[in-house]
Design an enzyme around this catalytic site. Sequence first.
Site, PDB file in Angstrom:
ATOM      1  N   THR A 139       2.942  -7.436   6.528  1.00  0.00           N
ATOM      2  CA  THR A 139       4.114  -7.174   7.357  1.00  0.00           C
ATOM      3  C   THR A 139       3.913  -5.959   8.249  1.00  0.00           C
ATOM      4  O   THR A 139       3.170  -5.033   7.898  1.00  0.00           O
ATOM      5  CB  THR A 139       5.344  -6.938   6.461  1.00  0.00           C
ATOM      6  OG1 THR A 139       6.456  -6.501   7.245  1.00  0.00           O
ATOM      7  CG2 THR A 139       5.066  -5.867   5.407  1.00  0.00           C
ATOM      8  N   LYS A 167       3.546  -3.334  -0.049  1.00  0.00           N
ATOM      9  CA  LYS A 167       2.723  -4.186   0.818  1.00  0.00           C
ATOM     10  C   LYS A 167       1.545  -3.404   1.395  1.00  0.00           C
ATOM     11  O   LYS A 167       0.439  -3.939   1.522  1.00  0.00           O
ATOM     12  CB  LYS A 167       3.565  -4.787   1.936  1.00  0.00           C
ATOM     13  CG  LYS A 167       4.528  -5.873   1.481  1.00  0.00           C
ATOM     14  CD  LYS A 167       3.821  -7.078   0.862  1.00  0.00           C
ATOM     15  CE  LYS A 167       3.032  -7.871   1.865  1.00  0.00           C
ATOM     16  NZ  LYS A 167       2.424  -9.094   1.269  1.00  0.00           N
TER      17      LYS A 167
END
Length: 339
Positions: A139, A167
């Site tokens: 992301t 992430k």
Amino acid sequence: MTLDGVLERLHSPVVQIFVTGGAGFIGSAYVRALLQDEYAGAAGAKVTVLDLLSYSGNRANLPVSDSRLRFVQGDISDSDLLRSLLPGHDVIVHFAAESHVDRSISGAVPFVATNVLGTQILLDAARSAGIGRFVHVSTDEVYGSIDTGSWTESWPLAPNSPYAASKAGSDLLALAAHRTHGMDVVVTRCSNNYGPHQFPEKVIPLFVTNLLDGRKVPLYGDGGNVRDWLHVSDHCRGIQLALEKGRPGEVYNIGGGTELSNRDLTGLLLEACGADWDMVHPVADRKGHDRRYSLDITKIQDELGYAPRVALPEGLTTTVTWYRENRQWWEPLKSRAGL
């Protein structure tokens, strides 16, 4: 297997693709596109989906019956299960993740467990099984927030939410597997996705379904936070390009090319649903709310030939229509989630 070998296999009708999180929003869109032979380089591919079917995973997002699809309910952290499933597959496309910022603020441990530890377990299992290529789907939130300009892939990571931090950790582990063990890893980082089958806690499906039910929508703060919007079908095409043609050890940004403030997005959704601004309920801003995201997609455009195809007005119109016509899909999900 060498990169040339992977690409040769990708152009074979018997390529075996292992998809984690393939019953979620983006993963299922990718799987449906594979099974509909939308990608010439993977025509005829056989697909194994591994999904835990946690709150946002939904078996109904996938075909009920397709001879090329094998569905397994399970956890990416289950190393024994991975050892039994992975042999014989050519590539892994790794979508599985806890992904909602608000949930990560309320409790970060599941995000670290799945996104960081789960990714490392999957990487270890992939290396043991001799998987040819590992595509790690990430992301733009790992970059933090940017006032002006756009992030390139070499921008330093500066995540601000527990979700984004988890992430970023998984990105670094994937890239470390390439540098340390020579694994053929490619990382993609996308901007905000939208489209059919998105779990209705995210802003677009939440606002649309609330408005369709005559309920007000919650707008954070002053509504000035800016995001780049990417239709899920464009994202999935970008992922496939990275799988087929991306260079090992590289990161590719995938964006939609349309930046909007949350207030402007709200206005478009109100118009699409035939509602007025009196249906908007201002709420306190999210903790640590990133002000602006913006991806530079020059690299994937120049190297892989990517360009977004779905313009935002068209994409929003078809998305609103899908939710209007598929109440039987989202009403039970909102009820169970208390949304």
